[in-house]
Enzyme design. Structure first.
Site, PDB file in Angstrom:
ATOM      1  N   ASP A  40       0.820  -1.219   0.000  1.00 15.87           N
ATOM      2  CA  ASP A  40       0.000   0.000   0.000  1.00 15.87           C
ATOM      3  C   ASP A  40       0.848   1.261   0.000  1.00 15.87           C
ATOM      4  OD1 ASP A  40      -2.439  -1.238  -0.013  1.00 15.87           O
ATOM      5  OD2 ASP A  40      -2.604  -1.345   2.170  1.00 15.87           O
ATOM      6  N   HIS A 208      27.160   5.862 -13.372  1.00 21.82           N
ATOM      7  CA  HIS A 208      25.917   6.028 -12.612  1.00 21.82           C
ATOM      8  C   HIS A 208      25.849   5.052 -11.430  1.00 21.82           C
ATOM      9  CE1 HIS A 208      23.668   8.263 -16.067  1.00 21.82           C
ATOM     10  NE2 HIS A 208      24.519   9.012 -15.426  1.00 21.82           N
ATOM     11  N   ASP A 225      28.475  12.722  -6.560  1.00 20.34           N
ATOM     12  CA  ASP A 225      27.647  13.484  -7.503  1.00 20.34           C
ATOM     13  C   ASP A 225      26.255  13.513  -6.892  1.00 20.34           C
ATOM     14  OD1 ASP A 225      26.137  14.492  -9.593  1.00 20.34           O
ATOM     15  OD2 ASP A 225      27.091  13.249 -11.138  1.00 20.34           O
ATOM     16  N   ASP A 236      23.060  20.301  -9.105  1.00 17.05           N
ATOM     17  CA  ASP A 236      23.769  19.121  -9.612  1.00 17.05           C
ATOM     18  C   ASP A 236      25.266  19.380  -9.438  1.00 17.05           C
ATOM     19  OD1 ASP A 236      24.664  16.920 -10.970  1.00 17.05           O
ATOM     20  OD2 ASP A 236      23.836  17.483 -12.920  1.00 17.05           O
ATOM     21  N   HIS A 308      31.413  10.953 -21.649  1.00 17.50           N
ATOM     22  CA  HIS A 308      30.112  11.637 -21.546  1.00 17.50           C
ATOM     23  C   HIS A 308      30.258  13.082 -21.993  1.00 17.50           C
ATOM     24  CE1 HIS A 308      31.494  13.557 -17.821  1.00 17.50           C
ATOM     25  NE2 HIS A 308      31.877  12.374 -17.366  1.00 17.50           N
ATOM     26  N   HIS A 312      24.835  19.862 -19.365  1.00 15.36           N
ATOM     27  CA  HIS A 312      23.432  19.796 -19.792  1.00 15.36           C
ATOM     28  C   HIS A 312      22.682  20.970 -19.199  1.00 15.36           C
ATOM     29  CE1 HIS A 312      22.803  18.203 -15.701  1.00 15.36           C
ATOM     30  NE2 HIS A 312      23.846  17.430 -15.922  1.00 15.36           N
ATOM     31  N   HIS A 319      18.346  17.018 -15.841  1.00 11.40           N
ATOM     32  CA  HIS A 319      18.605  17.174 -17.274  1.00 11.40           C
ATOM     33  C   HIS A 319      17.401  17.936 -17.807  1.00 11.40           C
ATOM     34  CE1 HIS A 319      21.518  13.477 -17.461  1.00 11.40           C
ATOM     35  NE2 HIS A 319      21.947  14.461 -16.698  1.00 11.40           N
ATOM     36  N   GLU A 342      30.894  19.619 -16.392  1.00 12.15           N
ATOM     37  CA  GLU A 342      31.287  18.444 -15.632  1.00 12.15           C
ATOM     38  C   GLU A 342      32.223  17.490 -16.376  1.00 12.15           C
ATOM     39  OE1 GLU A 342      28.115  15.546 -15.062  1.00 12.15           O
ATOM     40  OE2 GLU A 342      26.696  16.879 -16.051  1.00 12.15           O
ATOM     41  N   TYR A 346      38.160   8.795 -16.170  1.00 13.71           N
ATOM     42  CA  TYR A 346      37.889   7.527 -15.486  1.00 13.71           C
ATOM     43  C   TYR A 346      38.837   6.477 -16.050  1.00 13.71           C
ATOM     44  CZ  TYR A 346      33.797  10.476 -15.203  1.00 13.71           C
ATOM     45  OH  TYR A 346      32.983  11.571 -15.037  1.00 13.71           O
ATOM     46  N   ARG A 364      35.528  13.378 -11.361  1.00 12.83           N
ATOM     47  CA  ARG A 364      34.636  14.304 -12.065  1.00 12.83           C
ATOM     48  C   ARG A 364      34.465  15.531 -11.171  1.00 12.83           C
ATOM     49  NH1 ARG A 364      30.922  11.066 -13.257  1.00 12.83           N
ATOM     50  NH2 ARG A 364      29.358  11.353 -11.654  1.00 12.83           N
ATOM     51  N   GLU A 366      31.971  19.005 -11.083  1.00 11.97           N
ATOM     52  CA  GLU A 366      30.782  19.563 -11.731  1.00 11.97           C
ATOM     53  C   GLU A 366      30.235  20.754 -10.968  1.00 11.97           C
ATOM     54  OE1 GLU A 366      27.371  16.930 -11.758  1.00 11.97           O
ATOM     55  OE2 GLU A 366      26.508  18.006 -13.456  1.00 11.97           O
TER      56      GLU A 366
HETATM   57 MN   LIG Z   1      25.182  16.642 -14.224  1.00 18.37          MN
END
Ligand SMILES: [Mn+2]
Length: 396
Positions: A40, A208, A225, A236, A308, A312, A319, A342, A346, A364, A366
């Site tokens: 529920d 991710h 991140d 972000d 990448h 964005h 995004h 960003e 890697y 990274r 950003e």
């Molecule tokens: Mn981002």
């Protein structure tokens, strides 16, 4: 004190939309449904971004209709009727009466009447897709929206600062995630803008990664991140820092390349710059840096280490809505747009032809950048990102 958009702003958006779609046309947009998680229990409710952008109306089971020039009313809202029994369980509903007064709809009907009234509403009108029109509007942020994005950025920076300050070997990634959420929640951000990535060691090479359940080990880096959502607006931010507070030589060498790429990409941001330019700058600097360290050689593609985009749109969605190209050409930046910058490197474990001393390093950095009339403003500038500033913060 909670910040809000002024109700006039929603009215102005609707007026602009009406003008865009024009008389004789009609647009309809639905509220986000509630989603069952299990049993529920529902996922926390989040209104659809476009629906909220135009209505400010926070409930599920609603439809908004925009019919420019319609004599009985141009903005028609369908929403849940009041229900005293259900409201005991789930809290008060706005209801049609209050929806008209407080949310500016000229006509409000119970949602049950939508299907029967729809035929009459669309008769003799063209039904248009509102999405591209709203996307274009959302791309340009008003002062009111920027105020909310500043706040989201500020709270996210507090979360990242807290995570850096309490980080030490032996903790889990989830522990740092909890520190971020502590700041977000305490400052009015019950939701994250996207699932937080807290990636220690080789996990940082998974773009991710969201398991966030590994132990943080001495000598490794951790990549975070994470950004909160404040009043429907996202932030972000990514920072990568040494778990024990001190970068190793190898880590610092890679870090300085990523930072140089990020700073150079940010530096050029101003109205008129094509969106794709930040990526080009990043690619140029990363390529040079990795070549100098003899990591990039023998015609190896940079994509092995940077796979990448450099950023964005950012807004109600992490995004955010808005076309990146117009007629197949990268669009120029304009004042009021917000983008992320960003870059990352890697180096996966067991990378072929790469000295093992670099293996498992994932970095990274950003930030969120507002395009201003003359250039840009980094909304997340107050969060340390140079090697010395990060080490100083962590030593405190
Ligand atoms: Mn981002």
């Amino acid at each position: 004190m909670t910040l809000h958009l002024h109700p006039n702003e929603f009215a102005q958006r609707r007026a602009k939309l009406m003008q865009t779609i024009g008389k004789g046309n009609i647009g309809i947009i639905a509220a986000a449904p509630e989603y069952l998680r299990n049993g529920d229990t529902h996922y926390p409710y989040r209104q659809d971004s476009n629906f909220y952008y135009l209505t400010g109306f926070p409930e599920p089971e609603a439809m908004a209709v925009f019919a420019p020039g319609r004599p009985e009313g141009e903005y028609i809202l369908f929403c849940r009727a009041k229900d005293p029994v259900k409201e005991i369980w789930d809290g008060p509903r706005v209801g049609p009466e209050k929806a008209r007064v407080e949310y500016g709809a000229q006509q409000v009907f119970p949602i049950q009447e939508f299907e029967t009234r729809k035929a009459e509403l669309i008769a003799n009108r063209n039904v248009v897709d509102l999405k591209p029109h709203v996307a274009e509007m959302r791309l340009h942020k008003s002062d009111g929206e920027i105020r909310l994005m500043r706040k989201a950025a500020e709270v996210s920076m507090q979360g990242h600062t807290r995570a850096m300050q309490c980080c030490r070997p032996g903790l889990t990634e989830a522990y740092l995630e909890a520190e971020l959420l502590h700041e977000f929640t305490q400052h009015g951000c019950r939701a994250v803008a996207y699932p937080s990535i807290v990636a220690g060691g080789i996990n940082s090479c998974t773009l991710h990664y969201t398991d966030n359940n590994a132990e943080l080990r001495k000598g490794d880096l951790v990549l975070i991140d994470a950004g909160c959502e404040y009043q429907y607006y996202a932030s972000d931010i990514t920072r990568t820092f040494p778990i024990n507070g001190k970068f190793s030589t190898a880590q610092r060498e890679i870090y300085e390349i990523v930072l140089a790429a990020q700073l150079a990409a940010i530096e050029q941001i101003r109205p008129g710059l094509p969106f794709s330019e930040t990526q080009q700058t990043v690619v140029k600097i990363l390529t040079q840096g990795l070549t100098d360290l003899d990591i990039l050689k023998n015609n190896v593609d940079l994509k092995n280490f940077y796979m990448h985009g450099a950023g964005h749109w950012l807004g109600m969605d992490v995004h955010d809505a808005g076309a990146y190209k117009i007629n197949d050409v990268w669009r120029p930046l304009e004042p009021g747009m917000v983008i992320t910058v960003e870059p990352g490197i890697y180096i996966a474990p067991n990378s072929k032809d790469v000295d093992p001393k670099w293996w498992g390093i994932g970095i990274r950095i950003e930030d969120d950048v507002l395009v201003t009339a003359n250039g840009h403003e980094v909304l997340t500038a107050a969060l340390p990102k140079t090697v010395s500033d990060i080490e100083a913060l962590m030593a405190k």
